[in-house]
Scaffold this motif. Structure first.
Motif, PDB file in Angstrom:
ATOM      1  N   PHE A 105      29.545  10.873  20.946  1.00 44.08           N
ATOM      2  CA  PHE A 105      29.544  12.095  20.264  1.00 44.08           C
ATOM      3  C   PHE A 105      29.847  12.045  18.705  1.00 44.08           C
ATOM      4  O   PHE A 105      29.139  12.831  17.876  1.00 44.08           O
ATOM      5  CB  PHE A 105      30.664  13.033  21.038  1.00 44.08           C
ATOM      6  N   ALA A 106      30.660  11.143  18.380  1.00 43.48           N
ATOM      7  CA  ALA A 106      31.009  11.005  16.884  1.00 43.48           C
ATOM      8  C   ALA A 106      29.673  10.468  16.098  1.00 43.48           C
ATOM      9  O   ALA A 106      29.534  10.960  15.050  1.00 43.48           O
ATOM     10  CB  ALA A 106      31.980   9.665  16.836  1.00 43.48           C
ATOM     11  N   GLU A 130      27.866  13.764  16.090  1.00 40.74           N
ATOM     12  CA  GLU A 130      28.200  14.664  14.870  1.00 40.74           C
ATOM     13  C   GLU A 130      28.006  14.145  13.592  1.00 40.74           C
ATOM     14  O   GLU A 130      27.551  14.832  12.666  1.00 40.74           O
ATOM     15  CB  GLU A 130      29.631  14.438  15.023  1.00 40.74           C
ATOM     16  N   CYS A 148      24.371  15.103  12.839  1.00 42.65           N
ATOM     17  CA  CYS A 148      24.073  16.435  12.451  1.00 42.65           C
ATOM     18  C   CYS A 148      24.511  16.818  11.351  1.00 42.65           C
ATOM     19  O   CYS A 148      24.097  17.742  10.366  1.00 42.65           O
ATOM     20  CB  CYS A 148      24.689  17.199  13.639  1.00 42.65           C
ATOM     21  N   GLU A 149      25.539  16.460  11.026  1.00 41.63           N
ATOM     22  CA  GLU A 149      26.329  16.608   9.686  1.00 41.63           C
ATOM     23  C   GLU A 149      25.329  16.060   8.380  1.00 41.63           C
ATOM     24  O   GLU A 149      25.184  16.914   7.589  1.00 41.63           O
ATOM     25  CB  GLU A 149      27.760  15.924   9.428  1.00 41.63           C
ATOM     26  N   GLN A 155      21.816  21.156  14.136  1.00 46.04           N
ATOM     27  CA  GLN A 155      22.518  21.371  15.675  1.00 46.04           C
ATOM     28  C   GLN A 155      22.096  20.118  16.508  1.00 46.04           C
ATOM     29  O   GLN A 155      21.083  19.629  16.498  1.00 46.04           O
ATOM     30  CB  GLN A 155      22.492  22.556  16.178  1.00 46.04           C
ATOM     31  N   PRO A 156      23.044  19.747  17.494  1.00 46.62           N
ATOM     32  CA  PRO A 156      22.526  18.908  18.454  1.00 46.62           C
ATOM     33  C   PRO A 156      21.206  19.266  19.042  1.00 46.62           C
ATOM     34  O   PRO A 156      20.356  18.133  19.431  1.00 46.62           O
ATOM     35  CB  PRO A 156      23.821  18.750  19.528  1.00 46.62           C
TER      36      PRO A 156
END
Length: 71
Positions: free
Chosen positions: A45-46, A49, A52-53, A58-59
């Protein structure tokens, strides 16, 4: 596999090179390439994230579920 990775689409929309994204999120270009091709069984997930950042998305812009049509 019913999960499709649309990372190439987001890279094109944001006009970002794979090399730049890999450097920014701290993974190798080879691992990013495998991810884009859907040749990974999972990722953190990191990492999602960070992608996405960096791409300001968005995912759901990257991951898509398409159910199997077998029946």
């Amino acid at each position: 596999m019913p999960i499709i990775i649309n990372l190439d689409v987001m890279l094109a929309k944001r006009k970002v090179k794979s090399k730049d994204l890999a450097l920014a999120i701290g993974i190798t270009e080879q691992n990013l390439s495998l991810l884009k091709q859907g040749k990974v069984k999972g990722f953190r997930f990191a990492t999602l994230e960070a992608i996405c950042e960096y791409l300001d998305c968005q995912p759901g812009d990257i991951l898509e579920y398409i159910p199997n049509q077998e029946g």
